[in-house]
Design a protein around this motif. Structure first.
Motif, PDB file in Angstrom:
ATOM      1  N   TYR A 242      39.111  77.536-106.456  1.00 12.82           N
ATOM      2  CA  TYR A 242      38.788  78.951-106.664  1.00 12.82           C
ATOM      3  C   TYR A 242      37.304  79.133-106.955  1.00 12.82           C
TER       4      TYR A 242
ATOM      5  N   TYR B 260      30.336  81.767-101.716  1.00 10.88           N
ATOM      6  CA  TYR B 260      29.968  83.158-101.427  1.00 10.88           C
ATOM      7  C   TYR B 260      28.644  83.528-102.088  1.00 10.88           C
TER       8      TYR B 260
ATOM      9  N   THR C  53      35.002  78.283-104.029  1.00 12.54           N
ATOM     10  CA  THR C  53      34.929  79.343-103.021  1.00 12.54           C
ATOM     11  C   THR C  53      33.953  80.437-103.467  1.00 12.54           C
ATOM     12  N   ILE C  54      34.049  80.843-104.743  1.00  7.97           N
ATOM     13  CA  ILE C  54      33.111  81.842-105.259  1.00  7.97           C
ATOM     14  C   ILE C  54      31.675  81.337-105.140  1.00  7.97           C
ATOM     15  N   THR C  55      31.478  80.065-105.472  1.00 10.62           N
ATOM     16  CA  THR C  55      30.143  79.473-105.385  1.00 10.62           C
ATOM     17  C   THR C  55      29.603  79.561-103.961  1.00 10.62           C
TER      18      THR C  55
ATOM     19  N   PRO D 293      27.208  87.159-108.237  1.00  8.15           N
ATOM     20  CA  PRO D 293      28.317  86.636-109.043  1.00  8.15           C
ATOM     21  C   PRO D 293      29.034  87.728-109.827  1.00  8.15           C
TER      22      PRO D 293
ATOM     23  N   THR E 172      30.413  84.728-113.736  1.00  8.15           N
ATOM     24  CA  THR E 172      31.828  85.018-113.501  1.00  8.15           C
ATOM     25  C   THR E 172      32.576  83.698-113.553  1.00  8.15           C
TER      26      THR E 172
ATOM     27  N   VAL F 220      29.126  79.980-112.796  1.00  8.07           N
ATOM     28  CA  VAL F 220      30.530  80.198-112.466  1.00  8.07           C
ATOM     29  C   VAL F 220      31.331  79.243-113.335  1.00  8.07           C
TER      30      VAL F 220
ATOM     31  N   PHE G 144      32.410  89.436-108.639  1.00 10.42           N
ATOM     32  CA  PHE G 144      33.708  88.759-108.623  1.00 10.42           C
ATOM     33  C   PHE G 144      34.385  88.890-109.985  1.00 10.42           C
TER      34      PHE G 144
END
Length: 358
Positions: free
Chosen positions: A292, A299, A295-297, A306, A154, A129, A309
């Protein structure tokens, strides 16, 4: 007590991996691992703000470092050590550290980590990420579709808020139309300079002078000449300059010299640039970038892919003003601006200032 994990440059230039104390998991429990891969060094203000956002986002999703998450950092130190040889060497060390740790997610910050690490590990089992990327990620070959990245990569783009920052500057100095644009010649600076030159006419401005250099002597000459060529000085980044002996010049020293020898109102694009002494910015928020991607990490740790997203560009700005710089320039800041902006009142000091202008 939580112990932050660091990989820090030693005096010899080697990289030292310092492991924090991690609670022993209960039988059958697996503690997920995340690596923060920094292109720069541990005291860099951008890295600190991004890491704060990452940690807060993970905590908000109930991933607490040193409790139920292993979080480690690797610092490539490529702002202070800029040779191609160092970047290749430290990139190899970073890839080896990733293979040794085997994290589920690598959060890769800024452009050099993409160039020297991420794109060199296309078959890695972990997710990547990215954050703080100034060039288009397609240039590194790490994604081909921003809306639907697919695969294991991503992230978030870092985009300077040029139009917003110029509008903010004009609320302080309304007459600004001619811009002198200066930056170091780093991978961070190059795409920013290109975008500003392209966007300036749309905002009623004209870049009348521009320089990208890693030569501090050339930097000084440009700043002095720009005083009669522009209404304002736009400073992008200033972290990879060297003096006539080839010695790296600390960024604070570069900006301290610049503000001491310029009477033009100036603007930058990051809070730390205003903290160092530039007049103002509607700044990029490193914290928002970190939050940001953090948060993706979280999830991804929870099981999401990945590649699901889209690549985004967080757009929340942080208006900043340096009141000490305004006073030095003889500029009065409107009260309504100071009520909504982050106000800094100190400037980077010039080491061993000469008794007269040099």
């Amino acid at each position: 007590m939580r112990h932050r994990t660091r990989i820090t440059p030693m005096a010899t230039g080697l990289i030292l991996l310092i492991f924090s104390i991690i609670p022993t998991p209960t039988p059958g429990e697996t503690v997920p691992k995340v690596m923060l891969l920094h292109s720069y060094h541990a005291s860099n203000q951008w890295d600190l703000s991004v890491e704060e956002g990452v940690r807060d986002a993970l905590a908000d999703e109930y991933y607490i470092p040193d409790e139920n998450l292993i979080l480690k950092s690797f610092y490539m130190d490529t702002k202070r050590r800029t040779s191609p040889e160092w970047k290749e060497d430290v990139g190899k060390m970073a890839r080896e550290a990733i293979e040794h740790l085997a994290p589920k997610v690598v959060i890769a910050l800024d452009d050099n980590s993409q160039k020297y690490v991420v794109r060199r590990m296309p078959a890695a089992d972990n997710a990547f990420v990215f954050a703080g990327v100034n060039r288009d990620p397609e240039e590194y070959g790490i994604i081909s579709n921003r809306e639907k990245p697919g695969g294991n990569i991503t992230g978030a783009l870092e985009r300077e808020r040029f139009g917003e920052s110029l509008a903010f500057l004009r609320r302080i100095a309304p007459e600004v139309k001619r811009l002198a644009l200066i930056s170091d010649a780093s991978p961070t600076g190059t795409p920013v300079v290109q975008r500003i030159k392209s966007l300036a006419p749309e905002h009623g401005a004209h870049v009348t002078a521009s320089l990208q250099t890693n030569d501090f002597t050339a930097w000084k000459a440009f700043v002095k000449k720009a005083q009669t060529q522009a209404d304002a000085l736009v400073v992008v980044v200033y972290h990879t300059l060297k003096d006539d002996t080839g010695t790296h010049v600390p960024s604070e020293e570069v900006l301290a010299w610049t503000t001491r020898h310029s009477t033009l109102p100036d603007m930058g694009f990051w809070p730390w640039a205003v903290s160092d002494g530039l007049l103002c910015s509607d700044a990029i928020s490193g914290y928002e970038q970190g939050y940001y991607v953090g948060t993706i990490t979280a999830y991804i740790l929870g099981g999401q892919s990945p590649g699901d997203f889209p690549v985004a560009s967080p757009r929340t700005g942080q208006p900043c003003i340096n009141s000490a710089r305004a006073e030095a320039l003889g500029i009065t800041i409107p009260d309504h601006l100071t009520k909504t902006a982050t106000v800094f009142s100190t400037m980077a000091a010039l080491k061993n200032p000469p008794p007269t202008t040099d």
